[in-house]
Design a protein around this motif. Structure first.
Motif, mmCIF file in Angstrom:
data_model
loop_
_atom_site.group_PDB
_atom_site.id
_atom_site.type_symbol
_atom_site.label_atom_id
_atom_site.label_comp_id
_atom_site.label_asym_id
_atom_site.label_seq_id
_atom_site.Cartn_x
_atom_site.Cartn_y
_atom_site.Cartn_z
ATOM 1 N N UNK A 1 -12.080 -8.289 6.809
ATOM 2 C CA UNK A 1 -11.704 -6.881 6.997
ATOM 3 C C UNK A 1 -11.314 -6.325 5.628
ATOM 4 N N UNK A 2 -11.920 -5.211 5.223
ATOM 5 C CA UNK A 2 -11.724 -4.712 3.852
ATOM 6 C C UNK A 2 -10.444 -3.905 3.618
ATOM 7 N N UNK A 3 -9.301 -4.516 3.849
ATOM 8 C CA UNK A 3 -8.035 -3.873 3.506
ATOM 9 C C UNK A 3 -7.864 -3.898 1.988
ATOM 10 N N UNK A 4 -7.090 -2.950 1.466
ATOM 11 C CA UNK A 4 -6.763 -2.955 0.042
ATOM 12 C C UNK A 4 -6.002 -4.225 -0.306
ATOM 13 N N UNK A 5 -6.170 -4.676 -1.537
ATOM 14 C CA UNK A 5 -5.470 -5.872 -2.011
ATOM 15 C C UNK A 5 -3.959 -5.664 -1.861
ATOM 16 N N UNK A 6 -3.317 -6.628 -1.254
ATOM 17 C CA UNK A 6 -1.868 -6.565 -1.060
ATOM 18 C C UNK A 6 -1.417 -5.733 0.129
ATOM 19 N N UNK B 1 10.175 -3.155 23.272
ATOM 20 C CA UNK B 1 10.079 -2.972 21.824
ATOM 21 C C UNK B 1 8.847 -3.697 21.305
ATOM 22 N N UNK B 2 8.198 -3.108 20.306
ATOM 23 C CA UNK B 2 7.037 -3.723 19.683
ATOM 24 C C UNK B 2 7.505 -4.854 18.775
ATOM 25 N N UNK B 3 6.891 -6.008 18.894
ATOM 26 C CA UNK B 3 7.218 -7.152 18.044
ATOM 27 C C UNK B 3 6.314 -7.117 16.810
ATOM 28 N N UNK B 4 6.879 -6.770 15.673
ATOM 29 C CA UNK B 4 6.141 -6.698 14.405
ATOM 30 C C UNK B 4 6.316 -7.938 13.547
ATOM 31 N N UNK B 5 6.945 -8.967 14.073
ATOM 32 C CA UNK B 5 7.315 -10.117 13.257
ATOM 33 C C UNK B 5 6.119 -10.848 12.640
ATOM 34 N N UNK B 6 4.958 -10.766 13.245
ATOM 35 C CA UNK B 6 3.792 -11.466 12.692
ATOM 36 C C UNK B 6 2.756 -10.518 12.084
ATOM 37 N N UNK B 7 3.145 -9.276 11.840
ATOM 38 C CA UNK B 7 2.202 -8.284 11.317
ATOM 39 C C UNK B 7 1.571 -8.720 9.998
ATOM 40 N N UNK B 8 2.384 -9.158 9.053
ATOM 41 C CA UNK B 8 1.849 -9.575 7.751
ATOM 42 C C UNK B 8 0.854 -10.725 7.904
ATOM 43 N N UNK B 9 1.181 -11.698 8.739
ATOM 44 C CA UNK B 9 0.279 -12.833 8.954
ATOM 45 C C UNK B 9 -1.025 -12.392 9.620
ATOM 46 N N UNK B 10 -0.942 -11.458 10.538
ATOM 47 C CA UNK B 10 -2.149 -10.962 11.213
ATOM 48 C C UNK B 10 -3.052 -10.209 10.237
ATOM 49 N N UNK B 11 -2.451 -9.376 9.386
ATOM 50 C CA UNK B 11 -3.242 -8.642 8.379
ATOM 51 C C UNK B 11 -3.887 -9.646 7.429
ATOM 52 N N UNK B 12 -3.136 -10.656 6.999
ATOM 53 C CA UNK B 12 -3.677 -11.692 6.104
ATOM 54 C C UNK B 12 -4.860 -12.401 6.752
ATOM 55 N N UNK B 13 -4.739 -12.718 8.042
ATOM 56 C CA UNK B 13 -5.836 -13.375 8.753
ATOM 57 C C UNK B 13 -7.069 -12.477 8.805
ATOM 58 N N UNK B 14 -6.860 -11.186 9.060
ATOM 59 C CA UNK B 14 -8.006 -10.272 9.103
ATOM 60 C C UNK B 14 -8.671 -10.137 7.739
ATOM 61 N N UNK C 1 -16.954 7.005 4.641
ATOM 62 C CA UNK C 1 -16.188 5.812 4.242
ATOM 63 C C UNK C 1 -15.100 6.098 3.211
ATOM 64 N N UNK C 2 -15.349 6.982 2.265
ATOM 65 C CA UNK C 2 -14.337 7.246 1.231
ATOM 66 C C UNK C 2 -13.134 8.021 1.767
ATOM 67 N N UNK C 3 -13.234 8.558 2.984
ATOM 68 C CA UNK C 3 -12.136 9.301 3.594
ATOM 69 C C UNK C 3 -11.336 8.455 4.574
ATOM 70 N N UNK C 4 -11.761 7.232 4.845
ATOM 71 C CA UNK C 4 -11.115 6.400 5.850
ATOM 72 C C UNK C 4 -9.701 6.029 5.447
ATOM 73 N N UNK C 5 -8.849 5.956 6.456
ATOM 74 C CA UNK C 5 -7.456 5.552 6.283
ATOM 75 C C UNK C 5 -7.403 4.038 6.298
ATOM 76 N N UNK C 6 -6.450 3.482 5.598
ATOM 77 C CA UNK C 6 -6.283 2.028 5.578
ATOM 78 C C UNK C 6 -6.172 1.477 6.962
#
Length: 126
Positions: A65-70, A47-60, A121-126
């Motif tokens: 890394x230009x993720x959308x706010x939030x 099984x994939x461990x997603x428990x630290x996903x939010x923390x990893x995205x925050x670190x990036x 760039x304007x067509x890129x997925x998050x």
């Protein structure tokens, strides 16, 4: 060293169907005769461990890394939708594997490789 053992995966995204990647990871020689790549059968069971996903995205985000706010708060929704889509594609190909497996995440990763350079760039997925 500098010797390349495997192929360049830079533009492999969307080149093969999800089922090809599944079978290649399960037994590489079935898809690439003569391949020296090892099989990765445990990825189907684990099984994939997603428990630290939010923390990893925050670190990036912190690293630029230009993720959308939030985005770190909703990334799991995107992950689950993409995983369900890949699992459905596999099921349509006669492969029954749960959407929460490591193999699904690996297929998602492989399917993205090089795709961002093929679209504006304007067509890129998050």
């Amino acid at each position: 060293g500098s010797k390349r053992t495997g192929p360049d995966l830079h533009r492999v995204g969307s080149k093969y169907p999800d089922s090809w990647h599944f079978n290649h990871m399960l037994d590489p020689t079935t898809m690439s005769p003569g391949s020296i790549m090892p099989p990765y059968p445990w990825m189907i069971e684990n099984e994939l461990d997603n428990s630290s996903l939010e923390a990893k995205i925050s670190a990036m985000i912190t690293l630029g890394v230009p993720y959308d706010k939030g985005y770190e708060k909703v990334a799991i929704v995107d992950l689950n939708e993409q995983a369900a889509s890949i699992a459905e594609n596999l099921k349509d190909a006669g492969i029954d594997v749960p959407a929460d497996r490591e193999i699904i995440a690996m297929i998602a990763y492989l399917q993205r490789l090089g795709t961002d350079i093929k679209i504006k760039p304007e067509q890129q997925i998050k």
